[in-house]
Design an enzyme around this catalytic site. Structure first.
Site, PDB file in Angstrom:
ATOM      1  N   LYS A 294      -9.124   5.903   5.695  1.00 23.86           N
ATOM      2  CA  LYS A 294      -7.883   5.315   5.193  1.00 23.86           C
ATOM      3  C   LYS A 294      -8.149   4.182   4.215  1.00 23.86           C
ATOM      4  CE  LYS A 294      -4.773   6.386   9.008  1.00 23.86           C
ATOM      5  NZ  LYS A 294      -4.001   5.830  10.125  1.00 23.86           N
TER       6      LYS A 294
ATOM      7  N   ASN B 216      -3.582   9.443  -7.200  1.00 26.38           N
ATOM      8  CA  ASN B 216      -2.388  10.294  -7.196  1.00 26.38           C
ATOM      9  C   ASN B 216      -1.101   9.496  -6.973  1.00 26.38           C
ATOM     10  OD1 ASN B 216      -3.632  12.998  -7.455  1.00 26.38           O
ATOM     11  ND2 ASN B 216      -4.630  12.415  -5.536  1.00 26.38           N
TER      12      ASN B 216
ATOM     13  N   ASP C 177       0.867  -1.153   0.000  1.00 28.94           N
ATOM     14  CA  ASP C 177       0.000   0.000   0.000  1.00 28.94           C
ATOM     15  C   ASP C 177       0.921   1.225   0.000  1.00 28.94           C
ATOM     16  OD1 ASP C 177      -2.363   1.586   0.501  1.00 28.94           O
ATOM     17  OD2 ASP C 177      -1.671   1.752   2.561  1.00 28.94           O
ATOM     18  N   LEU C 178       0.406   2.372  -0.364  1.00 31.28           N
ATOM     19  CA  LEU C 178       1.265   3.567  -0.432  1.00 31.28           C
ATOM     20  C   LEU C 178       1.084   4.460   0.808  1.00 31.28           C
ATOM     21  CD1 LEU C 178       3.246   5.335  -2.055  1.00 31.28           C
ATOM     22  CD2 LEU C 178       1.277   6.329  -3.216  1.00 31.28           C
ATOM     23  N   ASP C 179      -0.106   5.064   0.894  1.00 27.58           N
ATOM     24  CA  ASP C 179      -0.357   5.991   1.997  1.00 27.58           C
ATOM     25  C   ASP C 179      -0.345   5.254   3.327  1.00 27.58           C
ATOM     26  OD1 ASP C 179      -0.747   8.140   0.265  1.00 27.58           O
ATOM     27  OD2 ASP C 179      -2.862   7.687   0.013  1.00 27.58           O
TER      28      ASP C 179
ATOM     29  N   LYS D  45     -10.834  -1.123  -1.963  1.00 26.11           N
ATOM     30  CA  LYS D  45     -10.608  -1.955  -0.800  1.00 26.11           C
ATOM     31  C   LYS D  45     -11.808  -1.748   0.128  1.00 26.11           C
ATOM     32  CE  LYS D  45      -5.676  -0.827  -1.210  1.00 26.11           C
ATOM     33  NZ  LYS D  45      -4.538  -0.076  -0.644  1.00 26.11           N
TER      34      LYS D  45
ATOM     35  N   SER E 113      -2.420   0.613  -4.471  1.00 23.97           N
ATOM     36  CA  SER E 113      -2.947   1.786  -3.775  1.00 23.97           C
ATOM     37  C   SER E 113      -4.296   2.183  -4.331  1.00 23.97           C
ATOM     38  CB  SER E 113      -1.974   2.960  -3.937  1.00 23.97           C
ATOM     39  OG  SER E 113      -2.555   4.161  -3.475  1.00 23.97           O
ATOM     40  N   ALA E 114      -5.173   2.668  -3.451  1.00 25.60           N
ATOM     41  CA  ALA E 114      -6.469   3.186  -3.886  1.00 25.60           C
ATOM     42  C   ALA E 114      -6.333   4.570  -4.511  1.00 25.60           C
ATOM     43  CB  ALA E 114      -7.424   3.251  -2.696  1.00 25.60           C
TER      44      ALA E 114
ATOM     45  N   GLU F 159      -0.021  -3.306   4.676  1.00 22.84           N
ATOM     46  CA  GLU F 159      -1.177  -2.405   4.715  1.00 22.84           C
ATOM     47  C   GLU F 159      -1.340  -1.728   6.071  1.00 22.84           C
ATOM     48  OE1 GLU F 159      -3.767  -0.804   3.778  1.00 22.84           O
ATOM     49  OE2 GLU F 159      -3.948  -1.375   1.687  1.00 22.84           O
ATOM     50  N   ASP F 160      -1.713  -0.453   6.041  1.00 21.15           N
ATOM     51  CA  ASP F 160      -1.958   0.264   7.305  1.00 21.15           C
ATOM     52  C   ASP F 160      -3.444   0.410   7.608  1.00 21.15           C
ATOM     53  OD1 ASP F 160      -2.322   2.155   5.163  1.00 21.15           O
ATOM     54  OD2 ASP F 160      -2.402   3.710   6.700  1.00 21.15           O
TER      55      ASP F 160
ATOM     56  N   THR G 218       1.011  10.247   3.901  1.00 21.03           N
ATOM     57  CA  THR G 218       0.160  11.250   3.270  1.00 21.03           C
ATOM     58  C   THR G 218      -1.230  11.299   3.884  1.00 21.03           C
ATOM     59  OG1 THR G 218      -0.110   9.556   1.593  1.00 21.03           O
ATOM     60  CG2 THR G 218       1.261  11.441   0.998  1.00 21.03           C
TER      61      THR G 218
END
Ligand code: B16
Ligand code: MG
Length: 217
Positions: free
Chosen positions: A44, A117, A8-10, A144, A113-114, A168-169, A16
């Protein structure tokens, strides 16, 4: 032994979430209500329009489709402005080392990532080359906890879901990983990410996964 790592990214590679939440708080303020600190968790990992629906639900506000589109676009403009100046220094502790170490071991990597951006953020961080595949919110429409974003990542890497570990967070993201038949490593608080196979505080602690029986190669 996992052959692929999906990130996952954020909240995993870069923090972010604080900018997403600040932008949503302005949306709420404009509509005449306030978001509470604990509302951040609900937003999130959730896609942009789904997040807007959650925000509107919290305020008990109903809007027509055109207004919803405008509110989402305005939120995104604020968010994009906040992340425009992102640099490699904004990466979360251990993220770069973890990606480089896994790749050096021959583990395939993908982003799941969802966020629409995501490509811009990867370029700002200078880490696009560290992913064999990038699956983001512009590629996949099912949000997700639907597993699509991770299944598409596994498919792009040519690795079976059972041989993938997802980092994943978000609760929604952990659910997506499990629904896809993958191992889920939660990043954050074990009391929040109760459905994860293991939880670590951040990618700096990735070596601790071996004691949970999670290994890579
Ligand atoms: P955007 P992730 C998610 O990214 C965020 O966690 C979530 O808060 C956000 O609403 C979503 O991306 C959509 O982002 O508006 O930029 O398309 O955690 O899946 O990397
Ligand atoms: Mg996240």
């Amino acid at each position: 032994t996992a052959h692929a790592a999906l990130f996952d990214l954020d909240g995993v590679i870069v923090d972010t979430a604080v900018h997403h939440f600040a932008a949503w708080r302005e949306t709420a303020a404009e509509l005449g209500f306030a978001l509470a600190d604990q509302d951040e968790e609900l937003l999130k990992g959730v896609g942009r329009m789904d997040a807007l629906r959650i925000v509107l639900g919290i305020g008990g506000v109903e809007v027509d489709d055109a207004t919803a589109e405008r509110l989402a676009a305005e939120k995104n403009a604020r968010y994009v402005e906040a992340i425009a100046s992102i640099t490699p220094a904004d990466m979360l502790p251990g993220a770069l080392d973890c990606l480089e170490a896994l790749r050096a071991q021959g583990v395939r990597t993908a982003l799941g990532s969802a966020s629409r951006n995501a490509p811009m953020i990867l370029d700002g961080l200078g880490i696009r080359d560290l992913f064999d595949a990038v699956i983001d919110g512009s590629v996949v429409t099912e949000a997700k906890p639907h597993p699509r974003v991770f299944l598409a990542g596994a498919e792009a890497l040519g690795v079976a879901p059972a041989d993938c570990v997802v980092f994943e967070d978000a609760i929604a993201g952990v659910r997506a990983a499990k629904a896809g038949g993958m191992l889920a490593v939660g990043i954050g608080d074990p009391a929040v990410l109760t459905e994860a196979d293991a939880v670590i505080p951040g990618l700096h602690a990735v070596d601790a996964l071996a004691s949970h029986g999670i290994t890579f190669a």
